[in-house]
Scaffold this active site. Structure first.
Site, PDB file in Angstrom:
ATOM      1  N   HIS A 291       0.853  -1.193   0.000  1.00  0.00           N
ATOM      2  CA  HIS A 291       0.000   0.000   0.000  1.00  0.00           C
ATOM      3  C   HIS A 291       0.891   1.247   0.000  1.00  0.00           C
ATOM      4  O   HIS A 291       1.849   1.329   0.764  1.00  0.00           O
ATOM      5  CB  HIS A 291      -0.877  -0.041   1.251  1.00  0.00           C
ATOM      6  N   ARG A 339      -2.505   1.113  -4.580  1.00  0.00           N
ATOM      7  CA  ARG A 339      -2.277  -0.339  -4.621  1.00  0.00           C
ATOM      8  C   ARG A 339      -2.462  -0.818  -6.053  1.00  0.00           C
ATOM      9  O   ARG A 339      -3.075  -0.112  -6.868  1.00  0.00           O
ATOM     10  CB  ARG A 339      -3.314  -1.071  -3.753  1.00  0.00           C
ATOM     11  N   LYS A 342      -5.909  -0.448  -8.096  1.00  0.00           N
ATOM     12  CA  LYS A 342      -6.781   0.518  -7.437  1.00  0.00           C
ATOM     13  C   LYS A 342      -6.699   1.834  -8.214  1.00  0.00           C
ATOM     14  O   LYS A 342      -5.922   1.977  -9.147  1.00  0.00           O
ATOM     15  CB  LYS A 342      -6.381   0.713  -5.975  1.00  0.00           C
ATOM     16  N   ASP A 345      -5.435   8.582  -6.751  1.00  0.00           N
ATOM     17  CA  ASP A 345      -5.974   9.435  -5.693  1.00  0.00           C
ATOM     18  C   ASP A 345      -4.893  10.483  -5.411  1.00  0.00           C
ATOM     19  O   ASP A 345      -3.715  10.139  -5.255  1.00  0.00           O
ATOM     20  CB  ASP A 345      -6.267   8.585  -4.444  1.00  0.00           C
ATOM     21  N   CYS A 347      -3.913  11.996  -2.914  1.00  0.00           N
ATOM     22  CA  CYS A 347      -3.079  11.910  -1.707  1.00  0.00           C
ATOM     23  C   CYS A 347      -1.823  11.071  -1.952  1.00  0.00           C
ATOM     24  O   CYS A 347      -0.815  11.268  -1.291  1.00  0.00           O
ATOM     25  CB  CYS A 347      -3.872  11.384  -0.520  1.00  0.00           C
ATOM     26  N   TYR A 348      -1.889  10.142  -2.917  1.00  0.00           N
ATOM     27  CA  TYR A 348      -0.701   9.335  -3.202  1.00  0.00           C
ATOM     28  C   TYR A 348       0.383  10.136  -3.938  1.00  0.00           C
ATOM     29  O   TYR A 348       1.491   9.644  -4.118  1.00  0.00           O
ATOM     30  CB  TYR A 348      -1.071   8.061  -3.966  1.00  0.00           C
ATOM     31  N   ASP A 415      -9.098  14.312  -3.923  1.00  0.00           N
ATOM     32  CA  ASP A 415      -8.729  12.987  -4.378  1.00  0.00           C
ATOM     33  C   ASP A 415      -8.741  12.924  -5.905  1.00  0.00           C
ATOM     34  O   ASP A 415      -7.720  12.669  -6.556  1.00  0.00           O
ATOM     35  CB  ASP A 415      -9.731  12.016  -3.725  1.00  0.00           C
ATOM     36  N   ASP A 422     -10.603  18.415   0.875  1.00  0.00           N
ATOM     37  CA  ASP A 422     -10.510  18.393   2.335  1.00  0.00           C
ATOM     38  C   ASP A 422      -9.069  18.719   2.728  1.00  0.00           C
ATOM     39  O   ASP A 422      -8.187  18.825   1.874  1.00  0.00           O
ATOM     40  CB  ASP A 422     -10.961  17.037   2.904  1.00  0.00           C
ATOM     41  N   HIS A 425      -6.368  15.900   1.816  1.00  0.00           N
ATOM     42  CA  HIS A 425      -5.901  15.882   0.432  1.00  0.00           C
ATOM     43  C   HIS A 425      -5.149  17.167   0.080  1.00  0.00           C
ATOM     44  O   HIS A 425      -4.184  17.126  -0.681  1.00  0.00           O
ATOM     45  CB  HIS A 425      -7.076  15.648  -0.522  1.00  0.00           C
TER      46      HIS A 425
END
Lengths: 506, 582
Positions: A291, A339, A342, A345, A347-348, A415, A422, A425
């Site tokens: 992850h 991942r 997936k 996003d 945040c990654y 995201d 938010d 993020h």
């Protein structure tokens, strides 16, 4: 196989030039003449300034499977949602000649100041993570160039109310101290800076509390009675080094061996090693799935234990890790997923994007000065250094600026298109943008610091003068690759406590 | 005195007042008989001060409708006022009516009144002042009362002139003086009810305290006991009190404040400085519950009520890790049956799919429960089956939930359920969505961490000689079979590499398989066909492994140029690796 593009004309278009005054919406054209339509448009309207978007960001990837499953459907929907933004077709944006919008500083700043203010009742679910709101908002504001030192007194007061006599900070008043919230508070204090903020921390109690969370297998529990995971490992390493805590164990520690043979860092790297999975990525606990967020925790933790050139190859399978990290970047989105299979996003951008400076440092040659820099090519497991970048910085910057900005009145970062912005993020999207825009290099290891912890010297390179796809004014402040706050902030808090301890910690 | 009774009642019997349409038909009239027994003094006069608690005399409803002509004040200069629509107006009218000639006198002086009116005014003044009357002789006094009777003068009268604002405001900020009589009476009745409830509630607490101390009842000499139903009655009473307080004053009486069971706990409210950042405007119910949580946690109380409190807070904020750990402490301290708690937890988990704490809680429960069943294979197997069924239900909702999968791998290790059932459950999930990487990861764990045929402590990316050859063969075949379903799906490719590494096998052992997905590499245009970039990636590594540097370089170049351009930086670095290795 090379599946035919099933999306709009924009997605199917070849590398295309788009004129600024192009107000035709060819997005929802259907039929087989899409490409022709686009070509004609290009020919007839190319008089004005043009935008250049490489087709890798406007087309579906060349290899696609026919089989549909829940995963592929979610992926297709995400691509469909992102393409109009990536292709310079969103009405709310003004795109530059690279088809990239400006960063909307003012709106994001306003959004972040609001996140520090009084939160409505709906935020009750965040009652145990308020320290995170401090860190996320202050960090994002700092990266956007805001001076947050005027929050010093308020941060100090808020933090004081969350500190427990038994050490550490909880999510709020009279909540159990938790590794994650303590990490967030310490970073928030470092961001506002100053003695008033630093002195909030009861370091003796903090040290005892950390000792009580240290486990015999090398890892850390996140709180008393809580789970042991790699967040605990990373947060502990950050807290210990920023606060210049001693590494000695108390006899009350579960890791106490009866003598001084074990300390707070003993076995920590081995614990991190146990979290690398067969895919090459890192899981939150041994035996779980790789992850993105945990990859950053693993590398950040190791980079605080020793010189990354030495410690990362010693404990991790670097080629498999790099393969996995690199697989996280998707086209056409340009962003990172957390991942395998997936969705991307924002945040990654930090959790995965932030791994690359650490990995690239681990592959960099040791400084020629030789000062403490024992790391040589053998430490790097025979791997070559990286010439430019292991990932597409352009892709990430496009994803962030096109897809992650909330362009409504609300502001803030998100995201992906269709999601609400938010503080979380906003912080990690900007952290990712910062690490994509700025280049860090690692000098040879300094002498070991007073705590016996390796203190490699990270320096940020001056901005490249060559053409960037983003506006010069949109450069985000550099942040330290491990502490994820500006270098001067981490230096200030560490040197404050180092000086304070010149006459001993105890 | 009998004669006086008529006029004593006067101020209360406004003949000019028509019944209000808003009048409460069930309204209880004041007792006129009471007035007859009163001395002719002003004591019983209504007091329209701020003290609105005074039961208002509500004669109006009982008064017969009288035409204005019957009034004795027709001779005054003031016109008859219309019926009052509010209690404030009513007070003003009463005040005016109790002083029939006062307004005219104030305006133009006593001499402007008719002689009879002058006598009447003087008589009413004297009648109201016992001190003044005391100076009159008996005859003069008789004379006085005769005048009073004949003129039907009001004797009792409000002392204070009504002033605006003296009624106060209600919870909605509405002026109470502006209420209709009926509404005002209703409010007053509620205030009386509330007071009565409060008195009863105090009595309950008093009795309970005496029962707790084992005191004797002073009359019966029996020990004081608190009857079973008294607590229920008290609960009911508090509900009524809460409703009245809310209605009358807008005060909320929290759920716990209402519950007699919690009377002994002094809640600890949040005490944050004004300037605290990211402070949440807590809903009152949440703030109250948390303030009780702080109190019971501080005294380390573990009891059924604490368990209920944690459930209540979890329902409002399942991310509150402190309350979860405290809940676990309660369960373990009271030695409550773990299966019951797991049953309860199932519902909570399905309701809060993304929650993290639920799964650590379950982990703690299993840690605690397992030793009690460890020796009974039957029980372990039953428990494993029920857990598997629940995990299937929750993963059906959220197939890649990280916390659920982490818990699942923990559970397998704890219960030792490495066998066919678990493997079959995972195969079913992979059959549902061959791209579910969480399921693939779990399979890898099941096969390569099974202590029956692996070496404990081997890193996931390292070879393990203990793994039997046939298992490696089986897993290689499994990955290949699944790859054909969707060759660009990275999950089985990563799995395959993982299996080969565990088995200590060369990547080249799968070269023919990987080559199936790549045709005409390096040839022009359409001749080059790549059905899986992961196959090409693997081939590049296989070529490098075999020392075929040029072929490896070509594969990486084609990935960078055409088939996986977003990863160009990585492919370029891999090309550099070829040089280092070479």
């Amino acid at each position: 196989m090379s599946a035919p593009p099933k999306y709009s004309a924009a997605a199917a278009a070849p590398p295309r030039l788009r004129s600024d005054d192009d107000d035709d919406d060819d997005d929802d054209d259907d039929g087989n003449d899409d490409e022709e339509t686009v070509d004609e448009e290009f020919i007839s309207k190319s008089a004005g300034p043009v935008t250049m978007i490489p087709d890798v960001f406007t087309q579906l990837p060349p290899v696609r499977d026919d089989l549909e499953t829940d995963t592929s459907e979610a992926q297709d929907e995400t691509v469909e949602a992102c393409l109009p933004f990536l292709a310079g077709q969103d009405d709310l944006f003004e795109y530059n000649e690279h088809g990239v919008p400006r960063i909307n500083r003012e709106k994001h700043i306003k959004f972040l100041h609001n996140s520090l203010g009084r939160l409505p009742g709906g935020f009750v679910a965040a009652d145990a993570s308020r320290p995170w709101f401090l860190y996320w908002s202050l960090s994002a504001l700092t990266m956007l160039g805001e001076d947050v030192s005027h929050y010093r007194e308020a941060v100090a007061e808020t933090a004081r109310g969350m500190q427990n006599d038994t050490g550490g900070f909880g999510g709020g008043g009279r909540q159990l101290s938790h590794m994650a919230t303590t990490y967030a508070v310490v970073l928030a204090l470092a961001l506002v800076g100053g003695e008033e903020a630093f002195e909030v921390v009861d370091r003796k109690a903090m040290w005892k509390w950390l000792c009580s969370l240290k486990q015999a297998d090398g890892g850390f529990q996140v709180c008393m009675g809580g789970e042991e995971d790699i967040r605990g490992a990373y947060c502990a390493a950050v807290i210990i080094t920023l606060l210049n805590l001693p590494l000695d164990l108390t006899p009350e520690s579960p890791a106490w061996t009866g003598d001084s043979s074990a300390n707070l860092f003993t076995g920590l790297a081995r614990y991190v090693r146990r979290c690398q999975t067969f895919e090459g990525g890192i899981s939150g606990q041994p035996d779980a799935e790789a992850h993105g967020a945990y990859a950053f925790c693993a590398l950040g933790c190791l980079a605080l234990l020793d010189d990354p050139r030495r410690v990362i190859p010693k404990y991790l399978n670097v080629p498999r890790l790099i393969s996995w990290l690199s697989s996280r970047q998707y086209a056409p989105e340009g962003g990172f997923s957390g991942r395998t299979n997936k969705l991307v996003d924002g945040c990654y951008s930090h959790w995965v994007g932030g791994c690359f400076p650490l990995i690239e440092a681990c592959l960099s040659p040791a400084a020629s000065s030789g000062q403490g820099g024992q790391a040589d090519d053998s430490d790097r497991a025979g791997l070559p250094p990286v010439s430019e970048s292991l990932f597409s910085k352009e892709g990430l910057i496009r994803y962030i600026l096109c897809c992650c900005q909330d362009q409504s009145k609300r502001g803030g970062l998100r995201d992906k298109p269709g999601r609400l912005s938010d503080a979380y993020h906003s912080c990690y999207v900007l952290s990712g943008l910062s690490s994509a825009q700025n280049q860090w290099v690692l000098a040879g290891s300094d002498d070991k610091s007073a705590t016996g912890v390796a203190d490699p010297a990270w320096t940020v390179l001056p901005p490249l003068e060559d053409v960037q796809i983003f506006d010069k004014r949109d450069r985000i402040r550099p942040i330290h690759p491990v502490y994820a706050i500006p270098d001067e902030n981490q230096r200030a808090i560490r040197s404050y406590f180092l000086a304070k301890d010149s006459e001993g910690f105890f | 005195m009998l004669a006086l009774s008529r006029c004593v009642a006067f101020p209360f019997r406004s003949p000019i007042q028509p019944p209000s349409p808003l009048e409460n038909p069930h309204h209880r009239p004041s007792k006129p008989t009471k007035a007859t027994t009163m001395p002719p003094k002003g004591k019983a006069a209504p007091k329209p001060k701020g003290t609105e608690a005074t039961k208002p005399p509500s004669v109006s409803t009982s008064a017969p409708v009288a035409p204005p002509s019957t009034t004795t004040t027709t001779t005054t200069t003031s016109a008859p006022s219309p019926g009052p629509s509010t209690v404030s107006e009513r007070s003003q009218q009463r005040f005016d009516e109790s002083r029939p000639y006062e307004a005219a006198r104030e305006k133009s002086g006593l001499s402007s009144l008719a002689p009879a009116e002058q006598v009447a005014w003087i008589s009413s003044q004297l009648a109201r002042s016992s001190a003044a009357r005391a100076r009159l002789g008996p005859k003069a006094q008789r004379e006085l009362w005769r005048h009073v009777n004949e003129a039907s003068l009001p004797i009792r009268a409000p002392k204070t002139k009504p002033s605006s604002g003296s009624w106060g405001k209600d919870r909605a900020g509405q002026y109470i003086g502006g209420y209709t009589a009926a509404r005002f009476d209703d409010r007053a009745a509620k205030r009386i009810s509330l007071t009565a409830l409060e008195i009863a509630s105090r009595a309950f607490k008093h009795t309970r305290e005496r029962a707790r101390k084992g005191l004797l009842d002073p009359l019966s000499r029996e020990p004081v006991v608190l009857a079973e139903n008294e607590t229920d009655q008290e609960k009911n009473r508090r509900r009524q009190m809460a409703a009245l307080r809310r209605e009358l004053y807008g005060q909320t009486m929290g759920q716990f404040e209402q519950d007699p069971e919690w009377d002994d706990v002094v809640p600890i409210p949040q005490d944050e400085p004004e300037m605290a950042l990211a402070a949440i405007a807590y809903p009152a119910s949440y703030a109250e519950a948390i303030s009780y949580l702080r109190a019971v946690m501080q005294k380390k109380e573990y009891s059924p009520r604490c368990l209920r409190l944690t459930e209540h807070i979890i329902s409002m904020n399942p991310a509150h890790y402190t309350v979860w750990l405290y809940r676990a402490s309660n369960i373990f301290a009271m030695k409550l049956p773990i299966p019951d708690e797991i049953e309860w937890l199932n519902g909570v988990a399905l309701e809060h799919l993304k929650n993290y704490q639920i799964w650590h809680h379950r982990h703690l429960l299993v840690d605690n429960y397992y030793p009690s069943i460890a020796d009974d294979a039957e029980k372990v197997s039953q428990f494993a089956a029920s857990e598997r069924a629940f995990l299937a239900a929750i993963l059906a909702q959220d197939t890649k939930n990280y916390h659920v999968w982490s818990y699942r791998s923990y559970l397998v290790g704890k219960l030792g359920t490495w066998g066919a059932d678990e493997l079959a459950a995972i195969e079913a999930m992979i059959a549902d969505d061959v791209r579910n990487n969480s399921a693939w990861s779990h399979r890898f764990f099941l096969v390569f961490s099974n202590p029956a045929h692996t070496t404990p402590g081997t890193a996931a990316t390292d070879p393990d000689p203990a793994v039997p050859r046939d298992i490696v063969d089986r897993e290689v075949q499994y990955a290949m079979d699944k790859t054909y379903l969707a060759p660009q799906n990275q999950s089985p490719w990563n799995y395959l590499r993982g299996v080969l590494a565990k088995g200590g096998r060369r990547l080249a052992s799968v070269e023919p398989f990987a080559a199936e997905f790549v045709a005409g590499l390096g040839e022009v245009d359409e001749a080059e066909l790549v059905r899986s970039t992961h196959a090409l990636d693997l081939l590049a590594e296989i070529y490098a492994e075999k020392g075929e540097r040029e072929k490896a370089d070509l594969a990486l170049r084609r990935l960078a140029e055409k088939w996986d351009r977003i990863r160009v930086g990585y492919w370029e670095w891999r090309r550099k690796c070829l040089d280092v290795a070479g």
